[in-house]
Design an enzyme around this catalytic site. Structure first.
Site, PDB file in Angstrom:
ATOM      1  N   ARG A 107      18.255  48.772  -2.648  1.00  0.00           N
ATOM      2  CA  ARG A 107      17.310  48.032  -2.350  1.00  0.00           C
ATOM      3  C   ARG A 107      16.161  48.121  -3.092  1.00  0.00           C
ATOM      4  O   ARG A 107      15.405  46.954  -3.492  1.00  0.00           O
ATOM      5  CB  ARG A 107      16.723  48.246  -0.833  1.00  0.00           C
ATOM      6  CG  ARG A 107      15.647  47.621  -0.133  1.00  0.00           C
ATOM      7  CD  ARG A 107      15.812  46.117  -0.475  1.00  0.00           C
ATOM      8  NE  ARG A 107      16.935  45.563  -0.230  1.00  0.00           N
ATOM      9  CZ  ARG A 107      17.294  44.466  -0.689  1.00  0.00           C
ATOM     10  NH1 ARG A 107      16.633  43.551  -1.485  1.00  0.00           N
ATOM     11  NH2 ARG A 107      18.770  43.973  -0.132  1.00  0.00           N
ATOM     12  N   LYS A 142      -4.288  36.991  -9.808  1.00  0.00           N
ATOM     13  CA  LYS A 142      -3.939  36.768  -8.579  1.00  0.00           C
ATOM     14  C   LYS A 142      -2.456  37.613  -8.403  1.00  0.00           C
ATOM     15  O   LYS A 142      -1.431  36.738  -8.400  1.00  0.00           O
ATOM     16  CB  LYS A 142      -4.027  35.691  -7.862  1.00  0.00           C
ATOM     17  CG  LYS A 142      -5.221  34.814  -7.872  1.00  0.00           C
ATOM     18  CD  LYS A 142      -5.265  33.421  -7.361  1.00  0.00           C
ATOM     19  CE  LYS A 142      -6.584  32.611  -7.252  1.00  0.00           C
ATOM     20  NZ  LYS A 142      -6.701  31.350  -7.152  1.00  0.00           N
ATOM     21  N   LYS A 174     -17.492  33.377 -13.899  1.00  0.00           N
ATOM     22  CA  LYS A 174     -17.318  32.222 -13.042  1.00  0.00           C
ATOM     23  C   LYS A 174     -18.619  31.757 -12.290  1.00  0.00           C
ATOM     24  O   LYS A 174     -19.758  32.283 -12.457  1.00  0.00           O
ATOM     25  CB  LYS A 174     -16.387  32.898 -12.142  1.00  0.00           C
ATOM     26  CG  LYS A 174     -14.942  33.326 -12.828  1.00  0.00           C
ATOM     27  CD  LYS A 174     -13.921  33.770 -11.941  1.00  0.00           C
ATOM     28  CE  LYS A 174     -13.533  33.166 -10.870  1.00  0.00           C
ATOM     29  NZ  LYS A 174     -12.563  32.052 -11.521  1.00  0.00           N
ATOM     30  N   GLU A 204     -16.456  29.508 -16.574  1.00  0.00           N
ATOM     31  CA  GLU A 204     -16.029  28.461 -15.902  1.00  0.00           C
ATOM     32  C   GLU A 204     -17.137  27.440 -15.523  1.00  0.00           C
ATOM     33  O   GLU A 204     -18.169  27.760 -15.093  1.00  0.00           O
ATOM     34  CB  GLU A 204     -15.331  29.145 -14.654  1.00  0.00           C
ATOM     35  CG  GLU A 204     -15.166  28.134 -13.318  1.00  0.00           C
ATOM     36  CD  GLU A 204     -14.703  28.781 -12.082  1.00  0.00           C
ATOM     37  OE1 GLU A 204     -13.719  29.376 -11.689  1.00  0.00           O
ATOM     38  OE2 GLU A 204     -15.842  28.935 -11.300  1.00  0.00           O
ATOM     39  N   ASP A 225     -12.583  23.794 -13.975  1.00  0.00           N
ATOM     40  CA  ASP A 225     -12.350  24.271 -12.539  1.00  0.00           C
ATOM     41  C   ASP A 225     -12.185  22.977 -11.603  1.00  0.00           C
ATOM     42  O   ASP A 225     -12.984  21.975 -11.543  1.00  0.00           O
ATOM     43  CB  ASP A 225     -13.332  25.236 -12.213  1.00  0.00           C
ATOM     44  CG  ASP A 225     -12.690  25.764 -10.701  1.00  0.00           C
ATOM     45  OD1 ASP A 225     -11.431  26.267 -10.689  1.00  0.00           O
ATOM     46  OD2 ASP A 225     -13.601  25.886  -9.698  1.00  0.00           O
TER      47      ASP A 225
END
Length: 292
Positions: A107, A142, A174, A204, A225
């Site tokens: 597994r 992410k 950002k 950004e 963006d």
């Protein structure tokens, strides 16, 4: 087979530490009591890991390490390589050794291999949609906690490229940084004053006005963006090749081609790491003395 000219490599020590932790998590305090209860200690087994659906492989050495750590007596024979395309029924890996240990590692081996091959397969799907353009698919931060290096490796196996690995290897300004620091120019100038000569600065922007302000401050990369293709195309004209342009935000397989055709250099896709479906692979086993 894979078209990757220079295959990415994961350090063996990194693999061993992650696999060891996964095996210990699965085995708990008493080991695999099912295998111990049903299989004699001298029984050996042969097995293959084979694809159940088409895709791109990633994580074969990680899977092999799971078997080797389960018992050094297990012999592992890779049949294919990471980055190779597979069709249903294709054998990727062969193993032979103590049956208890083979099944105890099954597994963990499949969890790593299926997940990472899913990331590679998803990346390849995006890359193939924009192969007629100059644009490259890149991943994001992410990622699954603890698996970032592996998932970014899988992205490269699928023909994509990596964005920054963490908060420490590049400066990415950002919207929240801009809001707190006093504006696009102020944020870029502060970043330039702080950064070492090898550290790139990306900012950004949400509008073409912010793009113009950013260009005057001299970043290395500008992230555009959530801009529509027509706006992206105008952004490419405004930038005029002075910086790398990265399109980001809500990119899907249905939209990525139109985005790439605007002339941006990069398109970042969080989905390829945070939501890629697992590639279905299975372990088929035959005990000694039986067919297989």
């Amino acid at each position: 087979m894979s078209a990757i000219a220079n295959r990415p490599v994961l350090p063996a020590l990194m693999i061993e530490d992650a696999v060891k932790a996964a095996l210990l998590e699965d085995w708990g305090r008493a080991g695999d009591i099912t295998a111990q209860a049903t299989l004699g200690p001298d029984l050996t087994a042969r097995a293959v890991i084979a694809a159940r659906q088409p895709g791109v492989l990633a994580g074969l050495e990680i899977a092999a390490t799971a078997f080797r750590l389960s018992d050094p007596a297990i012999a592992v024979e890779p049949v294919l390589s990471d980055g190779d395309a597979v069709a249903p029924g294709n054998v990727a890996l062969r193993v032979e050794g103590p049956a208890r240990a083979v099944l105890s590692a099954e597994r963990v081996a499949l969890n790593f291999l299926g997940h990472l091959s899913g990331v590679a397969t998803a990346t390849q799907a995006f890359a193939s949609r924009i192969a007629h353009t100059k644009t490259r698919v890149v991943c994001t931060r992410k990622t699954t906690p603890g698996l970032r290096a592996f998932e970014k490796y899988a992205v490269r196996c699928g023909g994509g490229a990596n964005h920054r690995f963490g908060l420490d290897d590049a400066i990415l300004i950002k919207d929240n940084h801009i809001a707190v620091s006093g504006g696009v120019r102020a944020a870029i100038e502060a970043a330039r004053a702080f950064a070492g000569h090898l550290v790139k600065v990306e900012v950004e922007v949400d509008t073409l006005g912010q793009l113009r302000e950013a260009l005057d401050a001299g970043p290395d990369v500008v992230m555009l963006d959530n801009m529509a293709p027509d706006t992206l195309r105008e952004a490419v004209e405004i930038a005029g090749g002075r910086v790398l342009l990265e399109a980001s935000g809500g990119v899907t397989l249905d939209t990525v081609a139109a985005i790439a055709e605007t002339g941006v250099d990069l398109v970042s896709v969080g989905w390829i790491t945070h939501s890629a479906p697992v590639l279905d692979l299975g372990l088929d086993i035959a005990l000694d003395g039986l067919p297989g």
